[in-house]
Design an enzyme around this catalytic site. Structure first.
Site, PDB file in Angstrom:
ATOM      1  N   SER A 188      61.748  -2.201  81.839  1.00 16.11           N
ATOM      2  CA  SER A 188      62.276  -1.669  82.804  1.00 16.11           C
ATOM      3  C   SER A 188      63.817  -1.466  82.690  1.00 16.11           C
ATOM      4  CB  SER A 188      62.006  -2.949  83.766  1.00 16.11           C
ATOM      5  OG  SER A 188      62.177  -2.724  84.506  1.00 16.11           O
ATOM      6  N   ASP A 406      54.929   5.363  88.233  1.00 15.50           N
ATOM      7  CA  ASP A 406      55.480   3.882  88.140  1.00 15.50           C
ATOM      8  C   ASP A 406      56.223   4.550  90.106  1.00 15.50           C
ATOM      9  OD1 ASP A 406      58.336   2.402  88.165  1.00 15.50           O
ATOM     10  OD2 ASP A 406      57.800   2.799  85.843  1.00 15.50           O
ATOM     11  N   HIS A 444      54.725   0.628  86.831  1.00 16.07           N
ATOM     12  CA  HIS A 444      56.176  -0.019  86.344  1.00 16.07           C
ATOM     13  C   HIS A 444      55.815  -0.950  85.192  1.00 16.07           C
ATOM     14  CE1 HIS A 444      59.860  -0.883  86.102  1.00 16.07           C
ATOM     15  NE2 HIS A 444      59.663  -2.127  86.528  1.00 16.07           N
TER      16      HIS A 444
END
Length: 542
Positions: A188, A406, A444
């Site tokens: 991320s 995601d 994610h």
């Protein structure tokens, strides 16, 4: 017999004394680090933490802390600018160091040190370093940035680089030897940090594992703001989380081919029409109003400026639901205006771009505000430079990974970055040091209905400690042995809660542009029933 037993006892005592003396020397060397003089840095603590005794005063401490061996913990603060306050920790195993250093990244707006990552480093024999990137707060908190441009620089790139330099200095002083190899792994915003390191400081790391990177920060968060405005502009436009399961079921029914699973193997091939879900009678959670169908279409659509310039990818179908944080977390929120996208974008424009605590997200204009965002922070936050020549020249290796499901950062954006590197450096040159793995069903960074566990967080499972099953080890083998990874086995479980009570399954994830294809026979839950083939290189803007 007695002679052999005596010799064995002598050997045991010798080893025990050696280990004890080594630990005593390590304790002394650790204490000496409190006197280490480093420019613009203060060493706040240098002390040994005995095995299994780490206490970070956390409400819910990570169970792996109890498994830690004795290690030297160094706590420091770096102040490269008058407004900097970068907290850094370096953890080093007292004995059995493997000669490696592991840099640990952050998520969201950072604000804390990744202690779990440091623990994993020590458990595997590596020294580890981490930072809060210069401020304290939650991953969604950006109030620290308001009126503090130097702290934004620390968050953007300076914090991680400063941590890396200090960590290497501390490691050298403690072990009287430099790390043979240095690695950085995160996801991320940590994936953005990873690419920033490769682009700005190519000598910092030999191997980088970058997951779901938020590398094009200004475009990504501008997309968040646009989507939040469209969904939250009126009660009629809002798409409640209660309807997400029905949307996901409709997508899977429309687009699944022969794969009997809760995810799409390749969502690019899915062309789902929201209009098919419009209620034919009274509204229920199983259907959509006309206004909600329009909103759903907007969620799947990519964002463009008024002149037709592409800004960011829309959501891919199939990633609506899952235990790893689907639309109810990122897109819809538990209630109107409460999504993670809305919160992150509001904090960014309020505190980074306009320095206005009263900035109204309802006023967002994509063309105007994206331009302002680029002017305010693109040079500091965006890690979009495709020229990795210097990183490659010193033997650096980069592995990118991203989940197809995601709902936060589009996997197509990561494909875009790979293509930009290929265009800049040539496909053959890029192939020599970069790999991308797209993970079916993963959300994610982790979680979701797909095979989302492939060693991306480190290696501490003896059964899976090999390059075939662990992406971290695959990266190390590529750096240290020259063996490029072409596929890694990923594992999942049919239990959507993430508690592992369902049926375990495995699939290979393949180096892009290849993908796992069922051989036509064999147990679909076994990785051996799949082969890496095909060409998904046509991935592009929607």
């Amino acid at each position: 017999m007695r002679k052999r037993a005596a010799l064995a006892l002598i050997g045991f005592v010798t080893c025990a004394v050696g280990a004890a003396s080594g630990q005593t020397a390590g304790m002394q060397a650790c204490a000496e680090l409190s006197k280490l003089a480093v420019a613009q840095t203060e060493i706040l603590q240098a002390a040994v933490v005995e095995a299994g005794t780490l206490d970070l005063h956390e409400e819910h401490p990570n169970p792996i802390y109890k498994a830690l061996p004795a290690f030297c913990r160094v706590v420091a603060v770096a102040r490269p600018s008058a407004d900097s306050d970068i907290k850094i920790e370096v953890w080093m195993p007292l004995t059995g160091w493997n000669g490696k250093f592991q840099g640990v990244g952050n998520g969201g707006f950072a604000g804390s040190i990744g202690y779990a990552g440091l623990a994993i480093a020590v458990l595997t024999g590596s020294a580890g370093g981490g930072t809060d990137t210069g401020h304290t707060g939650g991953a969604g908190d950006a109030g620290w940035a308001l009126g503090h441009p130097e702290k934004i620089v620390d968050f953007g790139w300076r914090g991680v680089h400063t941590m890396t330099e200090l960590s290497k200095t501390v490691v050298q002083a403690f072990y009287s030897a430099a790390a043979r190899h240095s690695y950085f792994s995160s996801c991320s915003d940590g994936g953005r940090e990873a690419l920033m390191e490769a682009q700005r400081f190519p000598a910092d790391y030999d191997g980088i594992l970058a997951g779901a990177p938020a590398f094009n920060w200004t475009s990504l968060v501008s997309y968040f703001a646009l989507l939040a405005k469209e969904l939250d502009s009126s009660a009629e436009s809002y798409l409640p989380a209660s309807k997400v399961p029905a949307i996901n079921a409709a997508v899977l029914k429309a687009c699944q081919k022969d794969e009997p699973s809760a995810f799409l193997a390749d969502p690019q091939t899915c062309h789902f029409s929201p209009e098919t879900m419009v209620c034919k009678g009274a509204e229920t959670d199983e259907c959509l109003t006309l206004a909600q169908a329009v909103s759903l279409k907007a969620i799947y659509a990519s964002a463009y400026s008024k002149d037709g310039t592409f800004v960011y990818h829309g959501q891919l179908p199939g990633g609506e639901l899952g235990s790893g944080g689907g639309w109810p977390v990122w897109i819809t929120g538990a209630m109107r205006g409460a999504s993670a996208d809305a919160g992150l974008s509001q904090a960014y424009f309020r505190d980074f771009v306009y320095s206005n605590p009263n900035w109204d997200p309802k006023s967002f204009d994509l063309d105007r505000d994206l331009k302002a965002a680029e002017a305010a922070s693109a040079a500091t936050l965006d890690a979009v430079n495709p020229d990795l020549t210097a990183f490659k020249a010193r033997g650096g290796k980069l592995i990118l990974y991203h989940g197809w499901n995601d709902a936060a950062i589009s996997p197509l954006a990561t494909v875009d970055y790979l293509k930009s590197v290929q265009q800049k450096m040539g496909e053959q040159q890029t192939q020599e040091f970069v790999r991308l793995f797209l993970v079916p069903g993963m959300q994610h960074c982790t979680g979701g209905p797909g095979p989302a566990d492939f060693g991306q967080w480190g290696h501490f499972n003896p059964v899976l400690d090999n390059a075939a099953n662990n992406m971290t080890i695959a990266l190390e083998d590529w750096v240290e042995k020259g063996t490029a990874p072409e596929q890694v086995t990923a594992r999942g479980n049919t239990d959507p809660s993430g508690n592992g009570k369902g049926v375990a399954f495995a699939q290979p994830i393949c180096a892009y542009p290849k993908a796992a294809v069922y051989k036509g026979s064999g147990d679909r839950k076994e990785a051996t029933s799949y082969t890496c083939e095909g060409n998904h290189a046509e991935t592009g803007k929607q």
